[in-house]
Scaffold this motif. Structure first.
Motif, PDB file in Angstrom:
ATOM      1  N   LYS A   5      21.995   5.282   6.134  1.00 22.93           N
ATOM      2  CA  LYS A   5      23.285   5.898   6.456  1.00 22.93           C
ATOM      3  C   LYS A   5      23.353   7.282   5.830  1.00 22.93           C
ATOM      4  N   LYS A   6      23.712   8.260   6.654  1.00 24.32           N
ATOM      5  CA  LYS A   6      23.850   9.637   6.194  1.00 24.32           C
ATOM      6  C   LYS A   6      24.979  10.271   6.990  1.00 24.32           C
ATOM      7  N   ASN A   7      25.945  10.828   6.306  1.00 26.27           N
ATOM      8  CA  ASN A   7      27.095  11.478   6.967  1.00 26.27           C
ATOM      9  C   ASN A   7      27.757  10.561   7.988  1.00 26.27           C
ATOM     10  N   ASN A   8      27.955   9.310   7.609  1.00 26.66           N
ATOM     11  CA  ASN A   8      28.602   8.303   8.467  1.00 26.66           C
ATOM     12  C   ASN A   8      27.815   7.953   9.725  1.00 26.66           C
ATOM     13  N   VAL A   9      26.552   8.334   9.798  1.00 31.10           N
ATOM     14  CA  VAL A   9      25.686   7.966  10.919  1.00 31.10           C
ATOM     15  C   VAL A   9      24.702   6.918  10.421  1.00 31.10           C
ATOM     16  N   LYS A  10      24.723   5.741  11.045  1.00 30.06           N
ATOM     17  CA  LYS A  10      23.825   4.656  10.666  1.00 30.06           C
ATOM     18  C   LYS A  10      22.615   4.613  11.597  1.00 30.06           C
ATOM     19  N   VAL A  11      21.465   4.350  10.993  1.00 29.60           N
ATOM     20  CA  VAL A  11      20.222   4.164  11.746  1.00 29.60           C
ATOM     21  C   VAL A  11      19.633   2.827  11.331  1.00 29.60           C
ATOM     22  N   ALA A  12      19.379   1.975  12.306  1.00 31.00           N
ATOM     23  CA  ALA A  12      18.690   0.710  12.054  1.00 31.00           C
ATOM     24  C   ALA A  12      17.189   0.984  12.068  1.00 31.00           C
ATOM     25  N   ILE A  13      16.547   0.699  10.966  1.00 33.03           N
ATOM     26  CA  ILE A  13      15.098   0.904  10.857  1.00 33.03           C
ATOM     27  C   ILE A  13      14.417  -0.444  11.000  1.00 33.03           C
ATOM     28  N   ILE A  14      13.603  -0.558  12.039  1.00 32.94           N
ATOM     29  CA  ILE A  14      12.814  -1.775  12.242  1.00 32.94           C
ATOM     30  C   ILE A  14      11.529  -1.596  11.442  1.00 32.94           C
ATOM     31  N   ASP A  15      11.397  -2.381  10.400  1.00 26.24           N
ATOM     32  CA  ASP A  15      10.249  -2.244   9.513  1.00 26.24           C
ATOM     33  C   ASP A  15       8.970  -2.729  10.192  1.00 26.24           C
ATOM     34  N   ARG A  16       7.861  -2.190   9.749  1.00 29.00           N
ATOM     35  CA  ARG A  16       6.555  -2.583  10.306  1.00 29.00           C
ATOM     36  C   ARG A  16       6.391  -4.088  10.247  1.00 29.00           C
ATOM     37  N   GLY A  17       5.993  -4.655  11.381  1.00 27.24           N
ATOM     38  CA  GLY A  17       5.717  -6.077  11.451  1.00 27.24           C
ATOM     39  C   GLY A  17       6.944  -6.960  11.512  1.00 27.24           C
ATOM     40  N   GLU A  18       8.132  -6.389  11.387  1.00 29.60           N
ATOM     41  CA  GLU A  18       9.354  -7.201  11.382  1.00 29.60           C
ATOM     42  C   GLU A  18       9.673  -7.749  12.768  1.00 29.60           C
ATOM     43  N   SER A  19       9.739  -6.880  13.735  1.00 27.96           N
ATOM     44  CA  SER A  19      10.021  -7.265  15.124  1.00 27.96           C
ATOM     45  C   SER A  19       9.086  -6.478  16.014  1.00 27.96           C
ATOM     46  N   ASN A  20       8.576  -7.138  17.027  1.00 29.61           N
ATOM     47  CA  ASN A  20       7.673  -6.453  17.939  1.00 29.61           C
ATOM     48  C   ASN A  20       8.336  -6.263  19.287  1.00 29.61           C
ATOM     49  N   LEU A  21       8.037  -5.135  19.883  1.00 29.84           N
ATOM     50  CA  LEU A  21       8.576  -4.777  21.181  1.00 29.84           C
ATOM     51  C   LEU A  21       7.474  -4.995  22.223  1.00 29.84           C
TER      52      LEU A  21
END
Length: 123
Positions: A5-21
Motif C-alpha cells: 500500500k502506497k498513497n492509498n493505492v493497494k497492490v496485491a502481490i502474488i508471491d512466487r509459487g503461491e498461485s499459478n496462472l
C-alpha cells in the motif's frame, strides 16, 4: 498474497509459487481474491504464468488480459522477457507498457512503481 500500500493505492502481490496462472479461471480466482481485500491492482511473477501465455498464437494472453481489463484491474507481470524472440510478443509488451492497464517490468519495484503511478493519475 501480500498487499503493498502506497498513497492509498493497494497492490496485491502474488508471491512466487503461491498461485499459478494456467487457465482463465485461475486469473478470475486471483482477481476475486484481490478484490476481497479491496485491491484493484495486481503484480505477478512471470514464473507463475504458464508459458503458453507468452505464445500469442494460443490467444491465452488475450483472454486473460481481457478479463483484467473487463474487471478494471491493473496488472504488472515481472520477470526477464529478453529471451523471447517473437517480434509480435516484443511489440505486444512494448504497447502494453505504454498503456494504463497491463505492464511488463523487470523487477517488483518497477512493477509497483508503474501500478502506483497510473492508479494515482486516475483518482
Amino acid at each position: 498474497m501480500t498487499i503493498n500500500k502506497k498513497n492509498n493505492v493497494k497492490v496485491a502481490i502474488i508471491d512466487r509459487g503461491e498461485s499459478n496462472l494456467h487457465t482463465v479461471q485461475d486469473a478470475l480466482d486471483m482477481m476475486s481474491n484481490a478484490q476481497c481485500v479491496d485491491c484493484m491492482n495486481m503484480l505477478i511473477h512471470k514464473d507463475n504464468i504458464h508459458e503458453k501465455f507468452f505464445d500469442l498464437k494460443t490467444k491465452f494472453a488475450g483472454e486473460v488480459l481481457q478479463k483484467f481489463i473487463n474487471y478494471q484491474m491493473r496488472l504488472a507481470i515481472i520477470g526477464d522477457f529478453s529471451h523471447y524472440t517473437s517480434k509480435s510478443l516484443k511489440d505486444f509488451i512494448y504497447e502494453c507498457n505504454k498503456g494504463q492497464w497491463i505492464f511488463f517490468k523487470a523487477t517488483v519495484e518497477e512493477g509497483l512503481n508503474a501500478l502506483h503511478s497510473v492508479a494515482l493519475k486516475t483518482f
